[in-house]
Motif scaffolding. Structure first.
Motif: not given
Lengths: 415, 415
Positions: A54, A57, A64
């Protein structure tokens, strides 16, 4: 085991084995980075190569996709999505945010992590690479921007470069933002123009002008009469530090969602190495992913492969020499213990010695020393031990010297 | 961005962040390893942490399960099964086999890789750890076995240990094989006995004897009158090198499919640290996975966490000091350029200096220096610049000293 059952000795696709000569080069780079950076007051940190996916991202809108397509990302046995770090900046932002109250600002940090990306391997871009990262956290001053460029320059010089071997190109996100406003460009048009500018140094001038024209922009509209104020300020500071090879260049754009101020790239002036050697700039918003408090930041990075290409082109590669100074060869296997005593005197004095185990004949032992590029040979036999006189041979020149047992240490210490 | 959107600043589960003090400790370990090993003629190599999974599965019968359950293994975007190395030995075996003809034997190699295992994190066992690996390839001589133990011993001493702080326990696969024959044990029974022996040091003596009895074995049948011949030979060689803390111990078994001769483990004599610090031995068959030619090998490994536990218990941890010697604080932001000139003189002389950017008041700048544990402070203000007299403050004792601009460098060089 038959031949067909043997496992391959090749490394995994796109990564490198570091045989002693390769490792010695990496160690040389690391030692040079450390030496230069520590003189400027930087301290070293590191982290695991494993990070929760994460944090990559979250860095920006198009990330992403980057995580999905260009990183090593997998789900671990505990159902966590994990990524082998493709770069160090999100990690260091996480670490600084995590201890913001205890760390004193400005904070000068560096690291030399290995990073990973799943891309087609090519010259200067492998799937695992080492990357120097230098950052200053907690300062909004243009003096910090100038310092990051100055330490990058200092490293180039410490590697043996002359100022004429490389050029520092400065760009300015502030200027680009003003330009977009003046052109009345929206975000989509703006991004298109930035992408074109980013590619401009790699395309024929005519093509660049034509594509600009298609966007309704002329070269004239693009070029400021003078460089933007922040770039001018940084360049003046660099000049005061003796740095003469910095120029303003509209084509230096770098990441879209990432940088917020002055950006820079260092290039070889030899066009054979077209990839930037150092790159970086100011990124004042990244820590906001982890922390409500704003922490301004400016940093730079350089990869081991592009540096190697630069040093090879410029004939600046260090010569490989093993740390071992002396190879002790034996006339008989039974003499290992005695030979180790002779070696121990040298070791205690700080001289690096390898002792052969005497399982092969003398000429083969000497071949081993030569293969290892060890500069000196010392033969231990019954005669040498009883007479107390040893012959040291220079394995490059072939010269020999007779020395007493006590004379060996001072001979090697005085080389 | 609201609080609820912030990303966690915690590292990925089971791995560590290396803030400067942690990194300094790792660097201390690495420098100590290097110093000791290079004096013995070892050279450094490394490789990628990514390896084809098959090289771990192939190592022995029970290894497919280990790869499946205790490693980070995944399928990459090119459908290759890849593992983050859980240990270095298969990698180094692959590398040596790959260039067997060019490398000279005996070959003395070391590496300090990070390795990964997917296990429940606990004291001394994390999911990513650093591990020293030392190996000799191409010698069958017991002198090589003795040397690997001697260099492990030399590293313990270089870390500040006394011989009484640790014990070297030697075992012998040769002896165990003979024992199995004498007991008429088949492979299954043999493995059961080895597992019990391996656990013996961690279980109450009574339990050990009882479980032995259930296998039809008495303590008497187990213990040789004298240590096996290979262990005796190695111990004699160690004594000649001044190593007095080596003993024979039946409980030292180590990997079943792996080791082929003398094996050893180094333990803290303080039972608080029950995990072995160094471990290794002879493994003459591993290269056969990659190469038809047999290459004998002997090696040892040590992890950073068990070493840290040992050093903490023995009060041998190095004190953290940053490389930076002087912090330059400013009375005004406008003085950065002048301060950098003062700093540059020190840097040129090899003194590590940080210059504040003067964005905060002086007392906060001094707090930053103290947080960073920098030992000296130098204030640059209009007065200092015009008078040419600077005050250096020792931030630990509070002592101050007035120095001329020219006197600063020699002051710091003479500390």
């Amino acid at each position: 085991m038959g031949k067909k059952d043997l496992l391959s000795t090749e490394p995994y696709k796109g990564v490198r084995d570091f045989y002693p000569e390769d490792q010695a080069f990496l160690n040389y780079l690391i030692a040079t980075f450390r030496g230069a950076l520590e003189r400027w007051g930087y301290v070293e940190y590191n982290a695991s190569i494993l990070e929760p996916s994460e944090i990559y991202k979250a860095k920006g809108s198009e990330n992403e996709e980057v995580v999905r397509e260009q990183t090593y990302t997998f789900v671990d046995r505990g159902e966590r999505e994990v990524t082998l770090r493709p770069e160090m900046t999100p990690t260091v932002a996480r670490m600084v945010a995590g201890r913001r109250r205890e760390l004193g600002f400005p904070l000068r940090w560096y690291s030399i992590p290995n990073c990973f990306r799943y891309e087609r391997p090519q010259r200067g871009r492998l799937r695992e690479f080492w990357q120097l990262n230098v950052d200053i956290f907690g300062s909004s001053s243009l003096a910090a921007d100038a310092e990051i460029i100055a330490v990058s320059h200092a490293i180039m010089m410490a590697l043996g470069a002359k100022q004429s071997d490389f050029i520092i190109k400065l760009g300015s996100r502030m200027y680009l933002d003003t330009l977009m406003q003046n052109l009345n460009f929206d975000e989509v048009q703006g991004k298109k123009l930035l992408i074109l500018l980013d590619r401009s140094s790699k395309m024929p001038a005519g093509d660049f002008e034509r594509e600009l024209g298609e966007m309704g922009v002329s070269l004239e509209m693009l070029s400021p009469k003078t460089p933007p104020q922040d770039v001018l300020d940084v360049m003046e500071r660099l000049k005061m530090m003796g740095i003469e090879n910095a120029v303003f260049d509209l084509g230096v754009v770098r990441g879209f969602d990432y940088y917020t101020g002055v950006v820079f790239e260092i290039f070889d002036t030899d066009p054979k190495n077209s990839r930037s050697i150092f790159g970086g700039g100011r990124y004042d918003n990244l820590l906001a992913l982890f922390d409500d408090e704003k922490v301004p930041a400016v940093g730079a990075a350089a990869g081991d492969e592009t540096l190697r290409n630069f040093l090879e082109t410029r004939n600046l590669m260090p010569t490989y020499l093993p740390p071992t100074k002396v190879y002790v060869a034996l006339t008989s296997e039974s003499l290992v213990k005695e030979a180790n005593k002779v070696a121990e005197t040298l070791r205690q004095g700080g001289v690096a010695v390898s002792v052969d185990f005497g399982e092969k004949k003398l000429s083969d032992q000497i071949k081993t020393a030569t293969k290892h590029k060890i500069p000196y040979l010392l033969v231990v036999g019954e005669n040498e031990l009883s007479s107390g006189t040893f012959v040291v041979r220079d394995l490059v020149s072939g010269e020999e010297k007779s020395l007493s047992r006590d004379g060996l240490l001072s001979f090697f210490l005085n080389l």
